[in-house]
Write a protein that holds these residues in place. Structure first.
Motif, PDB file in Angstrom:
ATOM      1  N   GLN A  68     101.340  99.010 -28.002  1.00  0.00           N
ATOM      2  CA  GLN A  68     101.056  98.332 -26.732  1.00  0.00           C
ATOM      3  C   GLN A  68     101.856  97.046 -26.570  1.00  0.00           C
ATOM      4  O   GLN A  68     101.752  96.368 -25.532  1.00  0.00           O
ATOM      5  N   GLY A  69     102.644  96.704 -27.580  1.00  0.00           N
ATOM      6  CA  GLY A  69     103.408  95.463 -27.527  1.00  0.00           C
ATOM      7  C   GLY A  69     102.552  94.220 -27.685  1.00  0.00           C
ATOM      8  O   GLY A  69     102.957  93.124 -27.284  1.00  0.00           O
ATOM      9  N   LEU A  70     101.390  94.371 -28.289  1.00  0.00           N
ATOM     10  CA  LEU A  70     100.481  93.249 -28.504  1.00  0.00           C
ATOM     11  C   LEU A  70     100.647  92.694 -29.915  1.00  0.00           C
ATOM     12  O   LEU A  70     101.345  93.285 -30.750  1.00  0.00           O
ATOM     13  N   THR A  71      99.991  91.592 -30.201  1.00  0.00           N
ATOM     14  CA  THR A  71     100.051  90.991 -31.535  1.00  0.00           C
ATOM     15  C   THR A  71      98.643  90.801 -32.079  1.00  0.00           C
ATOM     16  O   THR A  71      97.683  90.613 -31.317  1.00  0.00           O
ATOM     17  N   ILE A  72      98.529  90.847 -33.397  1.00  0.00           N
ATOM     18  CA  ILE A  72      97.251  90.592 -34.063  1.00  0.00           C
ATOM     19  C   ILE A  72      97.038  89.083 -34.109  1.00  0.00           C
ATOM     20  O   ILE A  72      97.914  88.324 -34.527  1.00  0.00           O
ATOM     21  N   ASP A  73      95.848  88.641 -33.692  1.00  0.00           N
ATOM     22  CA  ASP A  73      95.586  87.209 -33.529  1.00  0.00           C
ATOM     23  C   ASP A  73      94.345  86.794 -34.319  1.00  0.00           C
ATOM     24  O   ASP A  73      93.398  86.244 -33.759  1.00  0.00           O
ATOM     25  N   ALA A  96      95.195 103.126 -37.666  1.00  0.00           N
ATOM     26  CA  ALA A  96      95.245 103.641 -36.293  1.00  0.00           C
ATOM     27  C   ALA A  96      95.181 102.495 -35.292  1.00  0.00           C
ATOM     28  O   ALA A  96      95.906 102.485 -34.280  1.00  0.00           O
ATOM     29  N   VAL A  97      94.315 101.506 -35.543  1.00  0.00           N
ATOM     30  CA  VAL A  97      94.225 100.362 -34.641  1.00  0.00           C
ATOM     31  C   VAL A  97      95.508  99.538 -34.702  1.00  0.00           C
ATOM     32  O   VAL A  97      96.043  99.108 -33.664  1.00  0.00           O
ATOM     33  N   GLU A  98      96.026  99.312 -35.897  1.00  0.00           N
ATOM     34  CA  GLU A  98      97.275  98.556 -36.052  1.00  0.00           C
ATOM     35  C   GLU A  98      98.415  99.225 -35.285  1.00  0.00           C
ATOM     36  O   GLU A  98      99.205  98.554 -34.604  1.00  0.00           O
TER      37      GLU A  98
END
Length: 295
Positions: A262-267, A254-256
């Motif tokens: 949101q167009g964000l990336t995992i960092d 769900a978080v992924e």
């Protein structure tokens, strides 16, 4: 005097023949196959009372029938042979307790598998979005912090024990390092499953970085002290019951999904932030944040 039931001839004193059972007769009385008896002999689980040195034929005592029947019954529980061997060596009271402990484990595993089936049915039937909707996604800013860490390669079955034990050790050590400065967390640097072993890193933020470095320097390679950079986290809060596999997988996904939408990336590595006292909270109480650093 001969008896050709199963493997061949009687050998020995005819007057004492009633004291011996051929493998065929013994298999019939014990409800085990001759093939199984040979295997159990090799494993040291159920050995014949005598083996004829010339013919190699196996002979059993009537008194061994009860042990053999117990082995047969335990195997009907799909109990591993190693566990069967341990149980038949116990006295009756401890054997009964061991059987109950084994079956409790089986029931817990089946319950987890039943939940996994429900999860898979939802995913495969296209209802994944319904499973994700129950998780509220939020964000938080986490400042730079100094952490004591313990790292290990571990498979899923050993993960809960490692988390509890390692966080306990680090939290105790934190008292010598200025105290716990923020909420402990567990970071996953790679997948942890039945086949993949991470590694996993348990982390406890501390107030005194210099003391933490000194303490870690005497603990071996698995324990380190380092600076954790400031991060922005996307997370969802779950209950103690939801920490159990596979519910926790749905929380991660769900978080992924929210991050992607949101167009964000995992960092950075995903993490579980444990803010509650695990031993005192109930199944429905909030227990953990499932979080990803985002950029």
């Amino acid at each position: 005097m001969t008896d050709r039931d199963g493997d061949g001839e009687w050998a020995g004193d005819p007057d004492r023949a009633e004291e011996w059972l051929t493998i065929g007769t013994f298999a019939s009385r014990s409800r085990l196959s001759a093939k199984a008896l040979r295997l159990y002999d090799r494993l040291g689980l159920l050995s014949p009372a005598r083996v004829d040195p010339v013919s190699g034929y196996r002979f059993y005592r009537p008194a061994q029938v009860e042990r053999a029947r117990l082995v047969a019954l335990l195997r009907q529980l799909d109990m591993p042979l190693a566990t069967v061997k341990e149980i038949v060596a116990l006295d009756d009271t401890r054997a009964a307790e061991a059987v109950q402990a084994y079956w409790t484990g089986v029931e817990e595993r089946v319950a987890a598998q039943r939940t996994l089936v429900h999860f898979l049915r939802g995913r495969l039937s296209g209802r994944s979005s319904e499973m994700y909707e129950k998780f509220e996604i939020r964000t938080m800013e986490v400042p730079e912090q100094f952490v004591l860490c313990e790292t290990r390669h571990t498979l899923a079955g050993d993960l809960p024990a490692f988390i509890g034990e390692s966080l306990g050790r680090l939290e105790k050590a934190a008292q010598e390092c200025g105290g716990i400065a923020a909420t402990p967390f567990v970071a996953y640097h790679a997948e942890v499953t039945q086949e993949s072993d991470g590694p996993v890193e348990s982390c406890v933020p501390v107030a005194d970085g210099a003391a933490a470095r000194a303490w870690a320097g005497h603990q071996g390679r698995a324990v380190t002290a380092r600076t954790e950079p400031a991060r922005r986290l996307a997370y969802t809060r779950i209950s103690k019951a939801q920490v159990v596999y596979p519910q926790i997988i749905a929380a991660y996904e769900a978080v992924e999904r929210w991050i992607a939408d949101q167009g964000l990336t995992i960092d950075g590595p995903c993490r579980e932030v444990y803010f509650a006292d695990w031993d005192t909270i109930g199944p429905d109480d909030e227990a953990c944040d499932i979080a990803y650093p985002i950029g």
